[in-house]
Write an enzyme that holds these catalytic residues in place. Structure first.
Site, PDB file in Angstrom:
ATOM      1  N   ASP A 112       0.980  -1.173  -0.183  1.00 17.32           N
ATOM      2  CA  ASP A 112       0.084  -0.111  -0.114  1.00 17.32           C
ATOM      3  C   ASP A 112       0.983   1.334  -0.061  1.00 17.32           C
ATOM      4  O   ASP A 112       1.703   1.364   0.849  1.00 17.32           O
ATOM      5  CB  ASP A 112      -0.871   0.076   1.456  1.00 17.32           C
ATOM      6  CG  ASP A 112      -1.506   1.209   1.584  1.00 17.32           C
ATOM      7  OD1 ASP A 112      -1.559   2.256   0.820  1.00 17.32           O
ATOM      8  OD2 ASP A 112      -2.505   1.162   2.519  1.00 17.32           O
ATOM      9  N   TYR A 130       3.159   0.722  14.970  1.00 15.34           N
ATOM     10  CA  TYR A 130       2.084   0.551  14.013  1.00 15.34           C
ATOM     11  C   TYR A 130       2.543   1.527  12.862  1.00 15.34           C
ATOM     12  O   TYR A 130       2.786   2.627  13.000  1.00 15.34           O
ATOM     13  CB  TYR A 130       0.830   0.915  14.349  1.00 15.34           C
ATOM     14  CG  TYR A 130      -0.233   0.901  13.314  1.00 15.34           C
ATOM     15  CD1 TYR A 130      -0.363  -0.393  12.523  1.00 15.34           C
ATOM     16  CD2 TYR A 130      -0.845   1.921  12.819  1.00 15.34           C
ATOM     17  CE1 TYR A 130      -1.242  -0.293  11.416  1.00 15.34           C
ATOM     18  CE2 TYR A 130      -1.836   1.840  11.837  1.00 15.34           C
ATOM     19  CZ  TYR A 130      -1.870   0.877  11.182  1.00 15.34           C
ATOM     20  OH  TYR A 130      -2.800   0.839  10.182  1.00 15.34           O
ATOM     21  N   LYS A 167      -0.808  -1.766   8.006  1.00 13.87           N
ATOM     22  CA  LYS A 167      -1.169  -3.221   8.116  1.00 13.87           C
ATOM     23  C   LYS A 167      -0.549  -4.039   7.104  1.00 13.87           C
ATOM     24  O   LYS A 167      -0.171  -3.743   6.168  1.00 13.87           O
ATOM     25  CB  LYS A 167      -2.680  -3.338   8.565  1.00 13.87           C
ATOM     26  CG  LYS A 167      -3.290  -3.375   9.896  1.00 13.87           C
ATOM     27  CD  LYS A 167      -4.562  -3.758   9.982  1.00 13.87           C
ATOM     28  CE  LYS A 167      -5.301  -3.677   8.611  1.00 13.87           C
ATOM     29  NZ  LYS A 167      -5.641  -2.338   8.426  1.00 13.87           N
TER      30      LYS A 167
HETATM   31  P1  13P Z   1      -4.948  -0.091   5.116  1.00 17.51           P
HETATM   32  O1  13P Z   1      -3.985  -1.197   6.042  1.00 17.51           O
HETATM   33  O2  13P Z   1      -5.472  -0.684   4.228  1.00 17.51           O
HETATM   34  O3  13P Z   1      -3.779   1.067   4.777  1.00 17.51           O
HETATM   35  O4  13P Z   1      -5.818   0.418   6.182  1.00 17.51           O
HETATM   36  C1  13P Z   1      -5.580   1.200   7.209  1.00 17.51           C
HETATM   37  C2  13P Z   1      -6.874   1.439   8.224  1.00 17.51           C
HETATM   38  O5  13P Z   1      -6.467   1.122   9.470  1.00 17.51           O
HETATM   39  C3  13P Z   1      -7.887   1.916   7.663  1.00 17.51           C
HETATM   40  O6  13P Z   1      -9.030   2.222   8.787  1.00 17.51           O
HETATM   41 MG    MG Z   2      -3.650   2.472   3.375  1.00 20.81          MG
HETATM   42 MG    MG Z   3      -4.921  -1.844   2.668  1.00 25.88          MG
END
Ligand code: 13P
Ligand code: MG
Ligand code: MG
Ligand code: 13P
Length: 378
Positions: free
Chosen positions: A12, A230, A233
């Site tokens: 991402d 963090y 993700k």
């Molecule tokens: P992503 O991990 O897809 O970037 O999403 C982050 C998130 O916590 C959106 O609520």
């Molecule tokens: Mg994202």
């Molecule tokens: Mg994502």
């Protein structure tokens, strides 16, 4: 038969208006770097895909797994896409690129990788599973159903090449260890581990038929553990080989008819049901979700990708987008019922993850602020 390596590397690196969708210019940037990689012989063929805000690079080559030239090509593609995202001031531009510079391979640098090397069968169907707003262990339940549950995969009973079962490689993402468990005889041991989706993730699955070898692979990077805090993700991807001694495409898809609860929704801190999506419909638009799963089908043919396109050329492949089909509408409706139900718990468990799994928390600060106000309980 020649050996081929299929590398699915994802990251991402930014999205428009929240964690929703990458901008088309980011895909253009990625395509231009990957086309250069085909020209210079680093990869043989490629296809790009996405689930929500995560970009997937699906590449074929003859260089084996963890190859530094292939991984550098993926890293450069993501860097270029992140540059485009930065120019447009998109959200989370460069989010998953944790290192300043590339070194060796992408593992530990932020992107996730699922790679497999095999001898092509006469026909080599592949299903790529791409997920958003969840983490690698989200595949534990569906993969164990596909490869170890005869109530899902009748092939385990009636296809003699599958009858002996499969071998699972399970990783302990916290201790950085892995173990092999053979099924069906080790099924209960397997489930004892992989039911704990905070710690154990299926990494690979092997056929016991030596002429087949690898059957499935999952990206199991844990960004929060890599970075120590963090930073985004680890939305996971998986590659599964299908048919002819392996589960049929329909057996691979069937577990997703159950919108199982997975962790990582909204702020990486909630449980939510897996919502099967067409690729173009994978923008997470309800409370940054619900967690999405996209399934794309294609073939590997003489080291190249074959999809629905008439004239296959590197980069132009059109996969079968399984969850686009209206038969999945019913599951989507059910998933939304569960999504709305669990959301109504607001910040209460079981809607939110346990404290150690939350990707944001203010609790230590609040505890500190109020520490002097606690009295002995009556
Ligand atoms: P992503 O991990 O897809 O970037 O999403 C982050 C998130 O916590 C959106 O609520
Ligand atoms: Mg994202
Ligand atoms: Mg994502
Ligand atoms: P294979 O024997 O090629 O796996 O075919 C099984 C099948 O597709 C039946 O639905």
């Amino acid at each position: 038969m020649k050996k081929v390596t299929l590398s699915l590397i994802k990251a991402d690196v930014g999205s428009v208006a929240g964690h929703t969708a990458p901008h088309p210019r980011m895909f253009q940037a990625v395509h231009s770097v990957l086309k250069g990689g085909v020209k210079s012989g680093v990869i043989e063929d490629f296809m790009t895909a996405r689930c929500g805000d995560d970009i997937s690079l699906i590449m074929t080559h003859d260089k084996g797994e963890n190859n530094s030239a292939v991984h550098k090509l993926a890293w450069d593609s993501f860097m270029e896409a992140a540059e485009e995202a930065k120019k447009m001031h998109l959200y989370g531009a460069g989010q998953d690129l944790l290192a300043e510079a590339f070194s060796g391979n992408v593992r530990g640098l932020g992107p996730g990788a699922a790679e497999m090397t095999f001898e092509e069968r006469k026909s080599e169907p592949i299903i790529a599973l791409l997920a958003d707003k969840t983490e690698p262990s989200a595949f534990n339940l569906p993969l164990s159903r596909i490869f170890a549950d005869p109530y899902t995969t009748t092939g385990l009973i009636i296809d003699k090449r599958m009858h002996d079962g499969f071998i699972f490689d399970v990783v302990d993402v916290k201790a950085h260890k892995k173990i092999k468990i053979s099924t069906p005889e080790g099924l209960h041991d397997l489930l004892a581990f992989i039911g704990d989706i905070t710690r154990y993730a299926i990494k690979r699955i092997w056929s016991k038929d030596k002429s087949i070898g690898i059957a499935a692979v999952v990206s199991t990077e844990k960004l929060s553990l890599i970075a120590g805090k963090y930073v985004g993700k680890d939305d996971p991807v998986a590659l599964i080989r299908a048919q002819s001694g392996l589960p049929a495409a329909g057996e691979i898809l069937q577990p997703f008819a159950f919108p199982a609860m997975v962790s990582g929704w909204m702020r990486g801190s909630h449980w939510g049901p897996f919502y099967p999506s067409a690729q173009d419909d994978s923008n997470p638009t309800f409370f940054d979700g619900p967690p999405r799963i996209v399934a794309l089908g294609f073939h590997i043919r003489d080291g190249k990708i074959q999809g629905l396109e008439e004239k296959p050329e590197p980069g132009n492949h059109i996969p079968v987008d399984y969850f686009k089909d209206s038969s999945w509408d019913y599951v989507r409706r059910q998933a939304m019922e569960y999504a709305i139900y669990i959301r109504r718990h607001g910040p209460f468990m079981p809607a939110i993850l346990p404290p150690e799994e939350l990707e944001y928390t203010t609790l230590p600060e609040i505890q500190k602020k109020l520490q002097d106000r606690w009295e002995e309980a009556d």
